[in-house]
Design a protein around this motif. Structure first.
Motif, PDB file in Angstrom:
ATOM      1  N   LYS A  51      54.013 -35.798   8.540  1.00 24.53           N
ATOM      2  CA  LYS A  51      54.960 -35.677   9.762  1.00 24.53           C
ATOM      3  C   LYS A  51      55.434 -36.749  10.349  1.00 24.53           C
ATOM      4  O   LYS A  51      56.400 -36.831  10.688  1.00 24.53           O
ATOM      5  CB  LYS A  51      54.141 -34.753  10.954  1.00 24.53           C
ATOM      6  N   LEU A  52      54.368 -37.749  10.253  1.00 22.20           N
ATOM      7  CA  LEU A  52      55.176 -39.189  10.652  1.00 22.20           C
ATOM      8  C   LEU A  52      55.990 -39.621   9.712  1.00 22.20           C
ATOM      9  O   LEU A  52      57.210 -40.266  10.084  1.00 22.20           O
ATOM     10  CB  LEU A  52      53.872 -40.259  10.460  1.00 22.20           C
ATOM     11  N   LEU A  53      55.966 -39.149   8.389  1.00 25.07           N
ATOM     12  CA  LEU A  53      56.914 -39.949   7.291  1.00 25.07           C
ATOM     13  C   LEU A  53      58.528 -38.996   7.621  1.00 25.07           C
ATOM     14  O   LEU A  53      59.560 -39.564   7.796  1.00 25.07           O
ATOM     15  CB  LEU A  53      56.384 -39.426   5.944  1.00 25.07           C
ATOM     16  N   GLU A  54      58.270 -37.852   7.977  1.00 22.14           N
ATOM     17  CA  GLU A  54      59.413 -37.076   8.408  1.00 22.14           C
ATOM     18  C   GLU A  54      60.120 -37.503   9.736  1.00 22.14           C
ATOM     19  O   GLU A  54      61.249 -37.597   9.714  1.00 22.14           O
ATOM     20  CB  GLU A  54      59.173 -35.484   8.498  1.00 22.14           C
ATOM     21  N   LEU A  55      59.241 -37.828  10.686  1.00 22.84           N
ATOM     22  CA  LEU A  55      59.822 -38.372  11.852  1.00 22.84           C
ATOM     23  C   LEU A  55      60.506 -39.539  11.695  1.00 22.84           C
ATOM     24  O   LEU A  55      61.772 -39.933  12.243  1.00 22.84           O
ATOM     25  CB  LEU A  55      58.622 -38.359  13.106  1.00 22.84           C
ATOM     26  N   GLN A  56      60.007 -40.599  10.835  1.00 22.84           N
ATOM     27  CA  GLN A  56      60.662 -41.993  10.495  1.00 22.84           C
ATOM     28  C   GLN A  56      61.827 -41.581   9.823  1.00 22.84           C
ATOM     29  O   GLN A  56      62.826 -42.203  10.215  1.00 22.84           O
ATOM     30  CB  GLN A  56      59.333 -42.688   9.672  1.00 22.84           C
ATOM     31  N   SER A  57      61.925 -40.687   8.827  1.00 22.51           N
ATOM     32  CA  SER A  57      63.126 -40.444   7.948  1.00 22.51           C
ATOM     33  C   SER A  57      64.075 -39.712   8.935  1.00 22.51           C
ATOM     34  O   SER A  57      65.483 -40.121   8.865  1.00 22.51           O
ATOM     35  CB  SER A  57      62.804 -39.306   6.975  1.00 22.51           C
ATOM     36  N   GLU A  58      63.842 -38.892   9.946  1.00 21.00           N
ATOM     37  CA  GLU A  58      64.802 -38.424  10.980  1.00 21.00           C
ATOM     38  C   GLU A  58      65.169 -39.468  11.786  1.00 21.00           C
ATOM     39  O   GLU A  58      66.519 -39.636  11.919  1.00 21.00           O
ATOM     40  CB  GLU A  58      64.128 -37.164  11.785  1.00 21.00           C
ATOM     41  N   ALA A  59      64.485 -40.331  12.267  1.00 19.11           N
ATOM     42  CA  ALA A  59      64.706 -41.771  13.071  1.00 19.11           C
ATOM     43  C   ALA A  59      65.942 -42.342  12.299  1.00 19.11           C
ATOM     44  O   ALA A  59      66.936 -42.718  13.110  1.00 19.11           O
ATOM     45  CB  ALA A  59      63.712 -42.334  13.556  1.00 19.11           C
ATOM     46  N   ARG A  60      65.706 -42.764  11.249  1.00 16.15           N
ATOM     47  CA  ARG A  60      66.334 -43.608  10.370  1.00 16.15           C
ATOM     48  C   ARG A  60      67.740 -42.685  10.301  1.00 16.15           C
ATOM     49  O   ARG A  60      69.018 -43.518  10.223  1.00 16.15           O
ATOM     50  CB  ARG A  60      65.700 -43.863   8.912  1.00 16.15           C
ATOM     51  N   ILE A  61      67.907 -41.483  10.125  1.00 11.43           N
ATOM     52  CA  ILE A  61      69.134 -40.608   9.682  1.00 11.43           C
ATOM     53  C   ILE A  61      69.798 -40.872  10.991  1.00 11.43           C
ATOM     54  O   ILE A  61      71.152 -41.198  11.212  1.00 11.43           O
ATOM     55  CB  ILE A  61      68.829 -39.205   9.417  1.00 11.43           C
ATOM     56  N   VAL A  62      69.169 -40.591  12.334  1.00 11.44           N
ATOM     57  CA  VAL A  62      69.912 -40.571  13.688  1.00 11.44           C
ATOM     58  C   VAL A  62      70.260 -42.099  13.730  1.00 11.44           C
ATOM     59  O   VAL A  62      71.412 -42.224  14.233  1.00 11.44           O
ATOM     60  CB  VAL A  62      68.741 -40.396  14.730  1.00 11.44           C
ATOM     61  N   ARG A  63      69.625 -43.126  13.305  1.00 10.82           N
ATOM     62  CA  ARG A  63      70.132 -44.448  13.710  1.00 10.82           C
ATOM     63  C   ARG A  63      71.303 -44.850  12.947  1.00 10.82           C
ATOM     64  O   ARG A  63      72.413 -45.258  13.329  1.00 10.82           O
ATOM     65  CB  ARG A  63      69.076 -45.449  13.322  1.00 10.82           C
ATOM     66  N   LYS A  64      71.453 -44.011  11.575  1.00  5.55           N
ATOM     67  CA  LYS A  64      72.664 -44.246  10.729  1.00  5.55           C
ATOM     68  C   LYS A  64      73.750 -43.617  11.314  1.00  5.55           C
ATOM     69  O   LYS A  64      74.774 -44.059  11.156  1.00  5.55           O
ATOM     70  CB  LYS A  64      72.351 -43.706   9.268  1.00  5.55           C
ATOM     71  N   ILE A  65      73.507 -42.293  11.885  1.00 10.81           N
ATOM     72  CA  ILE A  65      74.634 -41.554  12.431  1.00 10.81           C
ATOM     73  C   ILE A  65      75.106 -42.315  13.536  1.00 10.81           C
ATOM     74  O   ILE A  65      76.446 -42.281  13.692  1.00 10.81           O
ATOM     75  CB  ILE A  65      74.273 -40.122  12.648  1.00 10.81           C
ATOM     76  N   VAL A  66      74.548 -42.954  14.580  1.00  9.13           N
ATOM     77  CA  VAL A  66      74.878 -43.318  15.557  1.00  9.13           C
ATOM     78  C   VAL A  66      75.543 -44.667  15.333  1.00  9.13           C
ATOM     79  O   VAL A  66      76.541 -45.086  15.826  1.00  9.13           O
ATOM     80  CB  VAL A  66      73.584 -43.877  16.500  1.00  9.13           C
ATOM     81  N   PHE A  67      75.139 -45.599  14.162  1.00 10.21           N
ATOM     82  CA  PHE A  67      75.651 -46.706  13.709  1.00 10.21           C
ATOM     83  C   PHE A  67      77.152 -46.281  13.254  1.00 10.21           C
ATOM     84  O   PHE A  67      78.070 -46.877  13.504  1.00 10.21           O
ATOM     85  CB  PHE A  67      74.868 -47.329  12.648  1.00 10.21           C
ATOM     86  N   ILE A  68      77.187 -45.078  12.434  1.00 12.45           N
ATOM     87  CA  ILE A  68      78.587 -44.743  11.859  1.00 12.45           C
ATOM     88  C   ILE A  68      79.333 -44.297  12.841  1.00 12.45           C
ATOM     89  O   ILE A  68      80.691 -44.730  12.819  1.00 12.45           O
ATOM     90  CB  ILE A  68      78.289 -43.575  10.850  1.00 12.45           C
ATOM     91  N   ILE A  69      78.945 -43.642  13.833  1.00 17.45           N
ATOM     92  CA  ILE A  69      79.642 -43.078  15.122  1.00 17.45           C
ATOM     93  C   ILE A  69      80.305 -44.409  15.713  1.00 17.45           C
ATOM     94  O   ILE A  69      81.718 -44.734  16.151  1.00 17.45           O
ATOM     95  CB  ILE A  69      79.025 -42.179  15.907  1.00 17.45           C
ATOM     96  N   ALA A  70      79.330 -45.311  15.828  1.00 18.64           N
ATOM     97  CA  ALA A  70      79.844 -46.683  16.715  1.00 18.64           C
ATOM     98  C   ALA A  70      80.922 -47.491  15.961  1.00 18.64           C
ATOM     99  O   ALA A  70      81.989 -47.915  16.592  1.00 18.64           O
ATOM    100  CB  ALA A  70      78.499 -47.319  16.862  1.00 18.64           C
ATOM    101  N   ILE A  71      80.751 -47.623  14.699  1.00 18.76           N
ATOM    102  CA  ILE A  71      81.646 -48.267  13.762  1.00 18.76           C
ATOM    103  C   ILE A  71      82.959 -47.403  13.776  1.00 18.76           C
ATOM    104  O   ILE A  71      84.081 -48.161  14.022  1.00 18.76           O
ATOM    105  CB  ILE A  71      81.121 -48.332  12.262  1.00 18.76           C
ATOM    106  N   ALA A  72      83.050 -46.100  13.727  1.00 15.79           N
ATOM    107  CA  ALA A  72      84.063 -45.314  13.993  1.00 15.79           C
ATOM    108  C   ALA A  72      84.858 -45.547  15.291  1.00 15.79           C
ATOM    109  O   ALA A  72      86.167 -45.765  14.998  1.00 15.79           O
ATOM    110  CB  ALA A  72      83.797 -43.814  13.613  1.00 15.79           C
TER     111      ALA A  72
END
Length: 377
Positions: free
Chosen positions: A16-37
């Protein structure tokens, strides 16, 4: 609990910790992509806007040798001129032209028929329109100053056209002509001008400006039409403010005329406007001398106490609120003051012989200023 079960529980938690970490990385990537966009979009719009405006300021076709005859009607606003030029392919964008003119504080555009080319730059076009290099020769020029009343305007027209003043004044008050103008300019000439207490329906509606005519002997109707058309074009510039403040055109021009008549060369019209509005809000009569003189129908150097008793709905010493209609024509400075009065607590003002205006908050202060600056009878 057996060691086997403990190991299984640890694996589940770890998973579950691995899944949460993976989701957090995805969220950060999405936020980063949106910010860049968003950054790219904002930057793109800014850069795009810059290059668009830069392009709009350039000639439509630098190599064009085609000449177009462009008519600029009398009374055209900057917005109107800009739209005419865009519609005829002389400039690329009317809005850019309009803002360029405002930023450069360019004024004095003249009506007429002009030969213009798509290869001309905006400064060249502006200079052409300002210098009045029109195709037609001006036959008649009539200048109507600010603060003039209908009778005075009739006198100016009569002098310039070799007509009788009485005939001109009669035509300006002709019912059929007024009805025709109301039909042509319904947003400007409303039923307010037909109020039984209004002295002259077109009072205040013939805008102060210089008018050019390109044919011999224009009729009084043609001359007056140009002046009303100018009033319309000027008021269009303030349409948003008029609507926002819920004024009628008649109310605005009436207030502006009072400001115009009370103002001196040194006077702050915005502050005079504030006094009038403060008085209306406080339920006080406006008590402005020009309305008394207008009611009497004659000019005087000073208003005497006996003059204040004149029986007229225009007498703002006897009647609260605005008079039935304008008492003169008003320029743009007075119109703007009527729309944007200064915020003050003043209820009185006094014009001195030197042209200065003294503003006061109380009657005692006002009387003291009168004693100091106004010579007693």
């Amino acid at each position: 609990m057996s060691s086997e079960k403990k190991e299984t529980k640890k694996e589940i938690i770890h998973q579950k910790l691995l899944e949460l970490q993976s989701e957090a990385r995805i969220v950060r990537k999405i936020v980063f992509i949106i910010a860049i966009a968003l950054f790219l979009i904002v930057g793109g719009v800014t850069v795009g806007g810059y290059f668009y405006i830069k392009s709009a300021l350039k000639p439509v076709d630098p190599d064009s040798k085609t000449e177009k005859i462009i008519e600029i009607p009398i009374g055209s606003s900057v917005s109107g001129i800009a739209q005419i030029l865009e519609d005829n392919g002389i400039i690329k964008d009317a809005r850019v032209f309009k803002y360029y003119v405002k930023l450069k504080n360019e004024t004095g555009f003249m009506a007429g028929d002009y030969k213009l080319k798509p290869s001309m730059s905006i400064p060249e076009i502006i200079e052409r329109l300002k210098t009045g290099k029109a195709m037609k020769k001006v036959v008649l020029k009539i200048t109507i100053p600010e603060g003039k009343q209908l009778k005075e305007i009739a006198s100016i027209i009569a002098e310039k056209t070799n007509k009788k003043e009485e005939e001109v004044f009669k035509k300006l008050n002709d019912k059929s002509f007024i009805k025709a103008m109301m039909a042509k300019y319904p947003d400007i000439l409303t039923n307010d001008i037909l109020n039984k207490n209004v002295k002259y329906p077109l009072e205040g509606y013939l805008f102060p400006a210089t008018y050019y005519f390109y044919k011999e002997n224009p009729t009084v109707e043609e001359i007056a039409t140009e002046m009303i058309d100018k009033t319309k074009s000027v008021l269009q510039e303030y349409a948003g403010q008029i609507k926002e403040k819920r004024y009628s055109v008649h109310q605005l021009l009436t207030m502006a005329s009072l400001i115009e008549e009370e103002a001196t060369k040194k006077a702050d019209r915005d502050r005079i406007a504030s006094v009038f509005y403060n008085r209306i809000k406080s339920g006080m009569p406006l008590q402005t001398d020009p309305t008394v003189l207008y009611a009497k129908g004659k000019h005087q150097e000073r208003v005497l106490y006996e003059d204040l008793e004149v029986d007229s709905p225009y007498n703002t010493y006897k009647h609260k609120g605005l008079p039935p209609g304008p008492i003169a024509n008003a320029g743009t400075m007075s119109i703007e003051a009527a729309l944007n009065p200064e915020k003050t607590d003043f209820l009185y003002f006094l014009a001195t012989a030197d042209g200065d205006v003294i503003f006061t908050k109380t009657l005692s202060e006002h009387n003291k200023a009168k004693a100091e600056h106004i010579t007693k009878n």
